[in-house]
Structures are given as C-alpha cells and as structure tokens.
Write a protein that holds these residues in place. Sequence first.
Motif, short mmCIF file in Angstrom:
data_model
loop_
_atom_site.label_atom_id
_atom_site.label_comp_id
_atom_site.label_asym_id
_atom_site.label_seq_id
_atom_site.Cartn_x
_atom_site.Cartn_y
_atom_site.Cartn_z
N ASN A 171 -37.42 -13.90 -17.76
CA ASN A 171 -36.90 -14.25 -16.45
C ASN A 171 -37.90 -15.14 -15.72
O ASN A 171 -39.11 -14.88 -15.76
N ASP A 172 -37.43 -16.17 -15.02
CA ASP A 172 -38.28 -17.07 -14.24
C ASP A 172 -39.00 -16.34 -13.12
O ASP A 172 -40.19 -16.53 -12.92
N ALA A 173 -38.27 -15.53 -12.38
CA ALA A 173 -38.79 -14.94 -11.15
C ALA A 173 -39.68 -13.73 -11.38
O ALA A 173 -40.34 -13.27 -10.46
N SER A 174 -39.73 -13.20 -12.59
CA SER A 174 -40.54 -12.01 -12.86
C SER A 174 -41.04 -12.06 -14.29
O SER A 174 -40.74 -12.96 -15.05
N SER A 175 -41.81 -11.04 -14.64
CA SER A 175 -42.32 -10.98 -16.01
C SER A 175 -41.38 -10.18 -16.91
O SER A 175 -41.72 -9.87 -18.05
N GLU A 176 -40.19 -9.83 -16.39
CA GLU A 176 -39.24 -9.05 -17.17
C GLU A 176 -38.51 -9.93 -18.18
O GLU A 176 -38.39 -11.13 -18.01
N GLN A 177 -38.02 -9.27 -19.22
CA GLN A 177 -37.20 -9.94 -20.22
C GLN A 177 -35.78 -9.41 -20.11
O GLN A 177 -35.56 -8.25 -19.77
N THR A 178 -34.82 -10.28 -20.41
CA THR A 178 -33.41 -9.90 -20.40
C THR A 178 -32.83 -10.23 -21.76
O THR A 178 -33.05 -11.32 -22.28
N ASP B 270 -28.16 -8.24 -16.47
CA ASP B 270 -29.26 -8.04 -15.53
C ASP B 270 -29.25 -9.15 -14.48
O ASP B 270 -28.38 -9.20 -13.65
N ASN B 271 -30.22 -10.06 -14.53
CA ASN B 271 -30.33 -11.12 -13.53
C ASN B 271 -29.55 -12.38 -13.91
O ASN B 271 -29.58 -13.36 -13.18
N PHE B 272 -28.89 -12.38 -15.04
CA PHE B 272 -28.20 -13.58 -15.51
C PHE B 272 -26.69 -13.40 -15.41
O PHE B 272 -26.16 -12.32 -15.63
#
Length: 138
Positions: free
Chosen positions: A17-24, A67-69
Amino acid sequence: MPEIYYTNFSNEVTVQNDASSEQTTIKAKNNRVDIPVLIGTNILGNLLSAYVGPVGSFNLAKDDNFDNFVQKVNTKSFTVGYQLGLQSEISKVIISARYEGAFSKDQRKFINNIAGSNQEINYDNRSSLFLLGLGYKF
C-alpha cells in the motif's frame, strides 16, 4: 463442434500500500460464459483430429473491494479469443487437449481508496489457458 460452458477462475497478487507499510492481497475473480466456434478435420481418421476457431466470452465479473483497494472492472462485456487443439478417439474414449489465447484484453484496475493516495494497479485477467478433456462416446 458446438459448445457452451461456464468458466470461473481467479488470480492473486500481493501489493504494498502507498499510504502505509501494509500489504494487500488482491484476488481478481473471473466469471464468464464461453462459446467456442471450432472447425475440425480428421488427420488419421478418428485416431487423431485437429480443430481451431474463435471463442467468444461474456464477462460476468463485477467491481469488488480488497482492504484499501477498489477493483474497477474496466472491461468489455464481450471479449474474443481463439482455441486450437487435438483430439483422439480410442475405442469409445475421447482425449482432447487445447490451448486458448486472447485477441482482446480483460482489463482490471485496482485503485487505492485511502484519501490522498493515487496508487493504481492495472491488471489483464484474460489469461491463456491449456485445457485437457476426457470423454466417453455413447
């Protein structure tokens, strides 16, 4: 060789993810109705035959969230591919192998929906397939 069949398969990709270090993990699902129009010829009688032709696919996929997408299906409702293959009939058992490729793309776009992010992932979900078949002739 008139046929009609329903195809359901999925592909996965993991993105940062661009905005965080999380993966989706994004799972692009594909549901479609396929109608191949194949022309065949016997090469060695019923022992070996070959066929080729176009396959029309009606896409049944819809938008989805991961998630964020957000998945935006930017696809035509109808795409065209091709199939070519070989078939063998031994006694009453039929064995076939075919390859399916694409003339047109099934484009998907995944957009990160967190405020301020402009991350987009373009993805072609019209993949090439290798199909094996086994049948029995009554």
